[in-house]
Design a protein around this motif. Sequence first.
Motif, short mmCIF file in Angstrom:
data_model
loop_
_atom_site.label_atom_id
_atom_site.label_comp_id
_atom_site.label_asym_id
_atom_site.label_seq_id
_atom_site.Cartn_x
_atom_site.Cartn_y
_atom_site.Cartn_z
N VAL A 53 8.10 0.73 5.92
CA VAL A 53 6.73 1.33 6.29
C VAL A 53 5.86 2.06 5.52
O VAL A 53 4.83 1.77 5.17
CB VAL A 53 6.88 1.94 7.78
N LEU A 54 6.66 3.10 5.05
CA LEU A 54 5.66 4.29 4.50
C LEU A 54 5.24 3.75 2.96
O LEU A 54 4.26 3.93 2.66
CB LEU A 54 6.45 5.50 4.20
N ILE A 55 6.29 3.00 2.22
CA ILE A 55 5.85 2.48 1.03
C ILE A 55 4.72 1.40 1.09
O ILE A 55 3.89 1.32 0.40
CB ILE A 55 7.11 1.72 0.41
N THR A 56 4.88 0.45 2.33
CA THR A 56 3.78 -0.66 2.64
C THR A 56 2.48 0.15 2.64
O THR A 56 1.49 -0.27 2.22
CB THR A 56 4.09 -1.20 3.69
N ILE A 57 2.45 1.23 3.62
CA ILE A 57 0.98 1.74 4.00
C ILE A 57 0.22 2.68 2.92
O ILE A 57 -0.89 2.69 2.97
CB ILE A 57 0.98 2.25 5.34
N LEU A 58 1.20 3.38 2.43
CA LEU A 58 0.95 4.58 1.53
C LEU A 58 0.85 4.11 0.01
O LEU A 58 0.24 4.90 -0.89
CB LEU A 58 1.54 5.87 1.75
N GLY A 59 1.63 3.21 -0.34
CA GLY A 59 1.82 2.59 -1.78
C GLY A 59 0.21 2.30 -2.38
O GLY A 59 0.32 2.89 -3.56
N PRO A 60 -0.67 1.89 -1.70
CA PRO A 60 -1.85 1.52 -2.22
C PRO A 60 -2.65 2.83 -2.35
O PRO A 60 -3.60 2.58 -3.37
CB PRO A 60 -2.41 0.50 -1.30
#
Length: 232
Positions: A53-60
């Motif tokens: 979840v965190l990598i998906t939403i905050l990666g960008p």
Amino acid sequence: MPNLSRRLTAEALGTAMLVATVVGSGIMADRLTNDVALSLLGNTIPTGAILVVLITILGPISGAHFNPAVTMIFALRREIEANGALLYILAQIAGGIAGTLLAHAMFELPIIEVSDTARTGTGQWIAEAVAAFGLVFTILACLRFRPNAIPWLVGLYITAAYWFTASTSFANPAVAIARALSNTFAGIRPIDLPGFIIAELLGALLAMGLASWMLAEQNPTPQALNKLKGAE
């Protein structure tokens, strides 16, 4: 690219949520069962899931490092400036500590504790080097071949590494520091931190070295170039 303040906020928030999940799920699992294996499973699944979840939403926004070892590697690869890397690391450590305090508050534990869980010895240090090596190599290989798969593969790697490493795969200096402030299932004694952190950084550096060679783009051979010219 978002400005630095937004990237730092994303790193602090992501690391806080990661640590809150690690510590909080550890507390919950420990309260629900006396079976250590079930407690570890209850700690493992939420950690892998929250990473996706965190990598998906905050990666960008920030690249979703959430880990000083990962930031160090990106700085050495010159994919983040030195000053930015230092600020990333400070944000990750601060966020991690905030995550521990938040988990304690949710479960009505003393907000500030010091862990007395011993995690030391050669086996533990080797395990942390292996955990960090695998994490960083997974990230670099994904960036080379399957960048869109990073959230899932990182989450799956950490889920697996909880079980195949003797240390249960901290693989993250900021998380290790934060867990030293929790005298719960997820804790680690502050005196054991240096060994873990050194092992994690060494594992990350080994992964970068191997990835630089193994994943490098191959230059066309002279024979291949001649064939292409002949086909023109």
